[in-house]
Design an enzyme around this catalytic site. Structure first.
Site, PDB file in Angstrom:
ATOM      1  N   HIS A   1       0.842  -1.193   0.000  1.00  0.00           N
ATOM      2  CA  HIS A   1       0.000   0.000   0.000  1.00  0.00           C
ATOM      3  C   HIS A   1       0.883   1.252   0.000  1.00  0.00           C
ATOM      4  O   HIS A   1       1.739   1.401   0.857  1.00  0.00           O
ATOM      5  CB  HIS A   1      -0.905   0.027   1.236  1.00  0.00           C
ATOM      6  CG  HIS A   1      -2.066  -0.916   1.141  1.00  0.00           C
ATOM      7  ND1 HIS A   1      -3.209  -0.765   1.883  1.00  0.00           N
ATOM      8  CD2 HIS A   1      -2.265  -2.004   0.364  1.00  0.00           C
ATOM      9  CE1 HIS A   1      -4.066  -1.732   1.580  1.00  0.00           C
ATOM     10  NE2 HIS A   1      -3.504  -2.497   0.661  1.00  0.00           N
TER      11      HIS A   1
ATOM     12  N   TYR B   1      -8.892   5.376   7.876  1.00  0.00           N
ATOM     13  CA  TYR B   1      -8.955   5.704   9.301  1.00  0.00           C
ATOM     14  C   TYR B   1     -10.001   6.803   9.461  1.00  0.00           C
ATOM     15  O   TYR B   1      -9.903   7.853   8.816  1.00  0.00           O
ATOM     16  CB  TYR B   1      -7.602   6.210   9.811  1.00  0.00           C
ATOM     17  CG  TYR B   1      -6.541   5.137   9.926  1.00  0.00           C
ATOM     18  CD1 TYR B   1      -5.767   4.765   8.834  1.00  0.00           C
ATOM     19  CD2 TYR B   1      -6.298   4.493  11.140  1.00  0.00           C
ATOM     20  CE1 TYR B   1      -4.778   3.788   8.939  1.00  0.00           C
ATOM     21  CE2 TYR B   1      -5.310   3.518  11.259  1.00  0.00           C
ATOM     22  CZ  TYR B   1      -4.554   3.173  10.155  1.00  0.00           C
ATOM     23  OH  TYR B   1      -3.588   2.210  10.270  1.00  0.00           O
TER      24      TYR B   1
ATOM     25  N   PRO C   1      -3.359   0.244  18.856  1.00  0.00           N
ATOM     26  CA  PRO C   1      -3.137  -0.248  17.483  1.00  0.00           C
ATOM     27  C   PRO C   1      -3.302   0.802  16.386  1.00  0.00           C
ATOM     28  O   PRO C   1      -3.067   0.497  15.218  1.00  0.00           O
ATOM     29  CB  PRO C   1      -4.212  -1.339  17.334  1.00  0.00           C
ATOM     30  CG  PRO C   1      -5.270  -0.966  18.322  1.00  0.00           C
ATOM     31  CD  PRO C   1      -4.589  -0.274  19.449  1.00  0.00           C
TER      32      PRO C   1
ATOM     33  N   LYS D   1       1.786  -0.221  14.954  1.00  0.00           N
ATOM     34  CA  LYS D   1       3.208  -0.311  15.283  1.00  0.00           C
ATOM     35  C   LYS D   1       3.588  -1.554  16.102  1.00  0.00           C
ATOM     36  O   LYS D   1       4.768  -1.863  16.241  1.00  0.00           O
ATOM     37  CB  LYS D   1       3.647   0.934  16.073  1.00  0.00           C
ATOM     38  CG  LYS D   1       3.634   2.206  15.269  1.00  0.00           C
ATOM     39  CD  LYS D   1       4.915   2.355  14.488  1.00  0.00           C
ATOM     40  CE  LYS D   1       4.825   3.368  13.381  1.00  0.00           C
ATOM     41  NZ  LYS D   1       4.555   2.848  12.065  1.00  0.00           N
TER      42      LYS D   1
ATOM     43  N   TYR E   1       4.383   6.745   9.987  1.00  0.00           N
ATOM     44  CA  TYR E   1       3.525   5.598   9.663  1.00  0.00           C
ATOM     45  C   TYR E   1       4.326   4.499   8.944  1.00  0.00           C
ATOM     46  O   TYR E   1       4.183   3.321   9.271  1.00  0.00           O
ATOM     47  CB  TYR E   1       2.330   6.044   8.812  1.00  0.00           C
ATOM     48  CG  TYR E   1       1.268   4.974   8.680  1.00  0.00           C
ATOM     49  CD1 TYR E   1       0.262   4.838   9.627  1.00  0.00           C
ATOM     50  CD2 TYR E   1       1.290   4.072   7.615  1.00  0.00           C
ATOM     51  CE1 TYR E   1      -0.702   3.851   9.525  1.00  0.00           C
ATOM     52  CE2 TYR E   1       0.324   3.069   7.508  1.00  0.00           C
ATOM     53  CZ  TYR E   1      -0.665   2.976   8.464  1.00  0.00           C
ATOM     54  OH  TYR E   1      -1.610   1.979   8.368  1.00  0.00           O
TER      55      TYR E   1
HETATM   56  C1  PHB Z   1      -5.594  -4.492  10.930  1.00  0.00           C
HETATM   57  O1  PHB Z   1      -5.692  -4.737   9.726  1.00  0.00           O
HETATM   58  O2  PHB Z   1      -5.921  -5.311  11.786  1.00  0.00           O
HETATM   59  C2  PHB Z   1      -5.066  -3.155  11.357  1.00  0.00           C
HETATM   60  C3  PHB Z   1      -4.580  -2.286  10.405  1.00  0.00           C
HETATM   61  C4  PHB Z   1      -4.097  -1.055  10.782  1.00  0.00           C
HETATM   62  C5  PHB Z   1      -4.115  -0.690  12.105  1.00  0.00           C
HETATM   63  C6  PHB Z   1      -4.591  -1.574  13.073  1.00  0.00           C
HETATM   64  C7  PHB Z   1      -5.072  -2.811  12.697  1.00  0.00           C
HETATM   65  O3  PHB Z   1      -3.658   0.549  12.468  1.00  0.00           O
END
Ligand code: PHB
Ligand code: APR
Length: 404
Positions: free
Chosen positions: A77, A206, A298, A302, A390
């Protein structure tokens, strides 16, 4: 598996991603290790966790010789979307960081690849070990003991690697006066749902919404992973699949709402959010790595990446010890890890604070977050800072001497 030795160079407690990756890197360098895990392999594989790998982690999995399926099946990505005030804004990770990307590949798959490599190499792993204890790690010859059925077992070693997660025995065995713990528990959790449905978008979204945070993630082009911020008091049984999809829709923008494919959940669970660091990460011949030493919320994805960088530093230190007889890497291990950990803790805390609804902050809290997001998506330098954090800071970030 061949018969279990009575002694080894490194005893690794815990067969999560940290322990397995450490075992693999040590094996490739000719250092012996035994892994002792309290659960079964299937139990470890049933845990669903985040799935975004930084370049540093991808490189490390390649170095460990377990990267091939990740390259075939993982999704690279080059950006993600931030959604607020009902509008989406793409963060161009690739463009903002000079060509870096992240890999979407589930932690469960990373664990599976590592387990397979370990069993193919015939390396010793003890599963279903009960009452695991560590002894004498302040002396020259530490030991690990455990019980299986009615039988007591013991393993002598040079070092113990505590890779046994947040609730493990290793950190808990250090005298409390020798350890400082820093902790923040957030007043909400993430309700996650996994489904065999086409992801709503080809990249992650997000979401900051007045109804609370949401995240649209994925495991493949046909498997989606979604999350909703929920009060800590909520129980997963209260959330039918329909209620989940209805609430997610309410937090999305009109276009995503229209493109959302719903279906029965394969898994649904609620996870609390926590920032936690234990300092230092080494006492005598015990070194902690991964979730045993630190937890991040999460939001910045990280957790696994930090575990991987700890393991990189720890494997280097141990290999240096056995090849060159040098203790320097072991002595610097904790300081080296903690610099990187605190930077990731800061980013994860900041991104969590920006994206979630904090009821105690009221309406003004929501307005201030939206103003910060508005600033962020229109400022090249703010965008670059988010993108750089990120995709992950390089392993030697801040360690290089400034140039002439
Ligand atoms: C996930 O795909 O589980 C996931 C992706 C990004 C995040 C947290 C969890 O920041
Ligand atoms: N004895 C032996 N094994 C133990 C013990 C014990 N007393 N306590 C816990 N374990 C095992 C757990 O069963 C688990 O399999 O240690 C392992 C720790 O694995 P993880 O919790 O996955 O931690 P880690 O390997 O450091 O992985 C870090 O996991 O939680 C995510 O965000 C985190 O992605 C990151 C990754």
């Amino acid at each position: 598996m061949t018969a279990l030795p009575l002694s080894t160079q490194v005893a690794i407690v815990g067969a999560g991603p940290s322990g397995l990756l450490l075992g693999q890197l040590l094996h490739r360098a000719g250092v012996d290790a035994v892994i002792i895990e309290r659960q079964s392999a299937n139990y470890v594989l049933a845990r669903i966790r985040a799935g975004v790998l930084e370049q540093v982690t991808m490189d490390l999995l390649d170095e460990a010789g377990v990267g091939s399926r990740m390259h075939q099946e993982g999704l690279l990505h080059g950006g993600f979307d931030l959604l607020f005030r009902q509008q989406r804004h793409r963060i161009d990770l690739h463009g903002l960081t000079g060509g870096q990307q992240v890999m979407v590949y589930g932690q469960t798959e990373v664990t599976r690849d590592l387990m397979q490599a370990r069993s193919q190499a015939g390396l010793p792993t003890v599963y279903d070990a009960q009452e695991v204890q560590i002894h004498d790690f302040d002396q020259q010859r530490p030991r690990v003991s455990w019980r299986i059925g009615g039988r007591q077992h013991q393993l002598q070693c040079d070092f113990i690697a505590g890779c046994d997660g947040f609730h493990g025995v290793c950190r808990a065995s250090v005298p409390p006066q020798s350890i400082t713990e820093y902790e923040k528990v957030y007043p909400f959790g993430w309700l996650g749902l996994l489904a065999d449905t086409r992801p709503v978008h080809h990249e992650l979204i997000y979401v900051n919404s007045p109804r609370g945070f949401a995240l649209c993630s994925q495991r493949s082009s046909t498997r989606s992973r979604y999350y909703l911020q929920v009060p800590l008091s909520d129980k997963v049984e209260q959330w039918s699949d329909q209620a989940f999809w209805d609430e997610l829709r309410l937090r999305l923008d009109p276009q995503a709402r229209e493109q959302l494919h719903t279906g029965p959940s394969l898994e649904k669970s609620i996870a609390p959010l926590r920032s936690f660091v234990a300092e230092p990460m080494r006492w005598g011949r015990l070194m902690l790595a991964g979730d045993a030493a630190h937890i991040v919320p999460p939001t910045g994805a990280k957790g696994l990446n930090l575990a991987a960088s700890d393991v990189k530093y720890l494997s280097q230190a141990l290999i240096e010890y056995y090849r060159e007889g040098s203790q320097a890497g072991i002595d610097h291990y904790s300081d080296l890890c903690l610099r990187r950990i605190w930077r990731a803790e800061r980013f994860s805390w900041w991104f969590t604070s920006l994206m979630h609804r904090f009821p105690e902050n009221g309406e003004i809290g929501q307005k201030l977050q939206e103003a910060e997001l508005d600033y962020l998506v229109h400022s090249e330098s703010a965008l670059r800072s988010v993108a750089e954090n990120y995709v992950g800071l390089p392993l030697d970030f801040g360690l290089k001497k400034p140039g002439p």
